[in-house]
Design an enzyme around this catalytic site. Structure first.
Site, PDB file in Angstrom:
ATOM      1  N   LYS A 219       0.815  -1.212   0.000  1.00  0.00           N
ATOM      2  CA  LYS A 219       0.000   0.000   0.000  1.00  0.00           C
ATOM      3  C   LYS A 219       0.850   1.263   0.000  1.00  0.00           C
ATOM      4  O   LYS A 219       0.446   2.287  -0.547  1.00  0.00           O
ATOM      5  CB  LYS A 219      -0.935   0.015   1.222  1.00  0.00           C
TER       6      LYS A 219
ATOM      7  N   LYS B 186      -5.053  -9.613  -6.760  1.00  0.00           N
ATOM      8  CA  LYS B 186      -6.203  -9.753  -5.873  1.00  0.00           C
ATOM      9  C   LYS B 186      -7.355  -8.839  -6.320  1.00  0.00           C
ATOM     10  O   LYS B 186      -7.101  -7.705  -6.728  1.00  0.00           O
ATOM     11  CB  LYS B 186      -5.750  -9.356  -4.462  1.00  0.00           C
TER      12      LYS B 186
ATOM     13  N   LYS C  70     -10.875  -3.350  -3.681  1.00  0.00           N
ATOM     14  CA  LYS C  70     -11.744  -2.171  -3.696  1.00  0.00           C
ATOM     15  C   LYS C  70     -11.074  -1.004  -4.400  1.00  0.00           C
ATOM     16  O   LYS C  70     -11.747  -0.136  -4.944  1.00  0.00           O
ATOM     17  CB  LYS C  70     -12.014  -1.727  -2.252  1.00  0.00           C
TER      18      LYS C  70
HETATM   19  P1  AMP Z   1     -11.131  -5.054   3.446  1.00  0.00           P
HETATM   20  O1  AMP Z   1     -11.910  -4.693   2.247  1.00  0.00           O
HETATM   21  O2  AMP Z   1      -9.659  -4.923   3.205  1.00  0.00           O
HETATM   22  O3  AMP Z   1     -11.590  -4.413   4.706  1.00  0.00           O
HETATM   23  O4  AMP Z   1     -11.380  -6.609   3.640  1.00  0.00           O
HETATM   24  C1  AMP Z   1     -12.503  -7.135   4.318  1.00  0.00           C
HETATM   25  C2  AMP Z   1     -12.401  -8.642   4.325  1.00  0.00           C
HETATM   26  O5  AMP Z   1     -12.492  -9.161   2.994  1.00  0.00           O
HETATM   27  C3  AMP Z   1     -11.076  -9.168   4.892  1.00  0.00           C
HETATM   28  O6  AMP Z   1     -11.339 -10.328   5.665  1.00  0.00           O
HETATM   29  C4  AMP Z   1     -10.288  -9.515   3.671  1.00  0.00           C
HETATM   30  O7  AMP Z   1      -9.348 -10.541   3.903  1.00  0.00           O
HETATM   31  C5  AMP Z   1     -11.378  -9.999   2.715  1.00  0.00           C
HETATM   32  N1  AMP Z   1     -10.992  -9.812   1.319  1.00  0.00           N
HETATM   33  C6  AMP Z   1     -10.687  -8.647   0.706  1.00  0.00           C
HETATM   34  N2  AMP Z   1     -10.389  -8.844  -0.596  1.00  0.00           N
HETATM   35  C7  AMP Z   1     -10.495 -10.175  -0.812  1.00  0.00           C
HETATM   36  C8  AMP Z   1     -10.313 -11.014  -1.959  1.00  0.00           C
HETATM   37  N3  AMP Z   1      -9.967 -10.509  -3.137  1.00  0.00           N
HETATM   38  N4  AMP Z   1     -10.521 -12.344  -1.819  1.00  0.00           N
HETATM   39  C9  AMP Z   1     -10.873 -12.862  -0.609  1.00  0.00           C
HETATM   40  N5  AMP Z   1     -11.070 -12.132   0.496  1.00  0.00           N
HETATM   41  C10 AMP Z   1     -10.883 -10.801   0.414  1.00  0.00           C
END
Ligand code: AMP
Ligand code: TRP
Length: 333
Positions: free
Chosen positions: A114, A198, A201
């Site tokens: 990041k 990956k 968002k």
């Molecule tokens: P975040 O959007 O970073 O707050 O992620 C929220 C949850 O979604 C966390 O448990 C991440 O590990 C999971 N997550 C985010 N992106 C992915 C992805 N591409 N595949 C699987 N899990 C994800």
């Protein structure tokens, strides 16, 4: 033994099918198990480690709650709350930051990704982000943390910090050592535009992800435009190792359908991508569109969402106030 579940999702917009399959779907499974207490947090303090537009952040906090509820979380069964309203998270993060070591944080790959090339310009918040995450988890005597695979390293750090705190203050077992709950299969959903990246968002291309609030047409269009290769679908999983896009799309299909990838391979072996994509679109629409539809209904009622959070904030505060008092006593504050 009863389980205590804690997990968090950042309100940084664009919640996608990776968040759902990697995390939120599991949150719902835990909620519906017996002897299990679940706490799900909208981690707004984590979101502001990178720039957020204040008005949009406020909306994204509500949208995250809407996504939780539309996916099947029930605020009467699980605690759903907003991190910044429970000040003990920040307070505990400071205290834990005094046990955590620079060397440990320097190894965090998410920070490296990041922060990019110019690390000097990254916020300090982004650097200490994993310590705040440890505080979130350890404040509630969490036993299990359901997350996607990308959070594994942060959970290992959380365990290290807990061990060190217990040692530093000669208080064995005071902080509970949590277990990560990462799905074995499809714990990392990849971008629709690049099967080696990956799904995220923050990807500038909206076509790289299926958002939880997409319309049917958007879902169809994104799947139609998803990157593929030119070969028909394989009849064995070994061949998928060199075909990341095929692997990812078959993985999304399997995960949404709750089936093993070997069954999906059997179902589509020898077929071309356009046939498979039609089926995948149908399935994503069947499973994700109802969530999108429900989210837009819930989002119309801000006072309902705000009340869900208020209720959750009160419950979370009760637990965390008690724990931080004990922490302070142990530390000598
Ligand atoms: P975040 O959007 O970073 O707050 O992620 C929220 C949850 O979604 C966390 O448990 C991440 O590990 C999971 N997550 C985010 N992106 C992915 C992805 N591409 N595949 C699987 N899990 C994800
Ligand atoms: N860092 C997590 C992510 O980006 C979000 C998070 C913050 C979290 N605090 C947490 C996840 C506590 C699990 C437990 O996905």
């Amino acid at each position: 033994m009863s389980k205590k579940i804690f997990s968090g999702v950042q309100p940084s917009g664009n919640l996608h099918v990776g968040n759902y399959l990697g995390a939120i779907k599991n949150f719902v499974n835990f909620q519906n198990q017996t002897n299990t207490e679940c706490i799900y947090c909208v981690v707004d303090l984590h979101a502001i480690t990178v720039r957020q537009e204040p008005n949009i952040l406020k909306e994204n906090i509500r949208e995250t709650v809407a996504a939780f509820i539309a996916s099947g979380l029930n605020h009467k069964k699980s605690i759903i709350f907003q991190q910044s309203t429970v000040a003990e998270h920040s307070e505990f993060a400071w205290i834990l930051g005094c046990s955590a070591r620079m060397g440990w944080l320097n190894r965090m790959t998410q920070f490296k990704e990041k922060a990019g090339i110019d690390k000097e310009k990254a916020s300090i918040g982004l650097y200490v982000y994993p310590v705040l995450m440890a505080a979130d988890i350890l404040l509630y005597d969490t036993t299990h943390v359901p997350v996607g695979e990308d959070q594994k390293q942060h959970l290992e750090l959380t365990r290290d910090i807990a061990h060190k705190f217990n040692l530093d203050f000669n208080s064995p077992e005071f902080l509970k050592i949590p277990e990560p709950m990462i799905q074995k299969n499809f714990s990392r959903i990849m971008s629709l535009k690049d099967g080696t990246k990956k799904m995220s968002k923050s990807d500038p291309s909206g076509l790289s992800r299926i958002n939880l609030n997409d319309t049917k047409e958007e879902i169809e269009n994104k799947i139609k435009k998803a990157k593929t290769d030119t070969l028909p679908l394989p009849d064995n999983s070994k061949e998928l190792e060199n075909r990341p896009e095929a692997k990812n799309l078959l993985g999304i299909y399997s995960s949404l359908n709750n089936q093993d990838i070997s069954n999906t391979i059997k179902e589509f072996s020898g077929k071309n991508f356009s046939d498979f994509k039609n089926k995948l679109s149908e399935l994503v629409i069947e499973k994700i569109y109802p969530i999108s539809n429900e989210m837009s209904k819930i989002k119309k009622d801000n006072s309902f969402i705000d009340n869900v959070l208020l209720e959750g904030n009160i419950k979370a505060s009760k637990i965390s106030t008690k724990k931080i008092e004990e922490v302070k006593k142990i530390v000598g504050l």
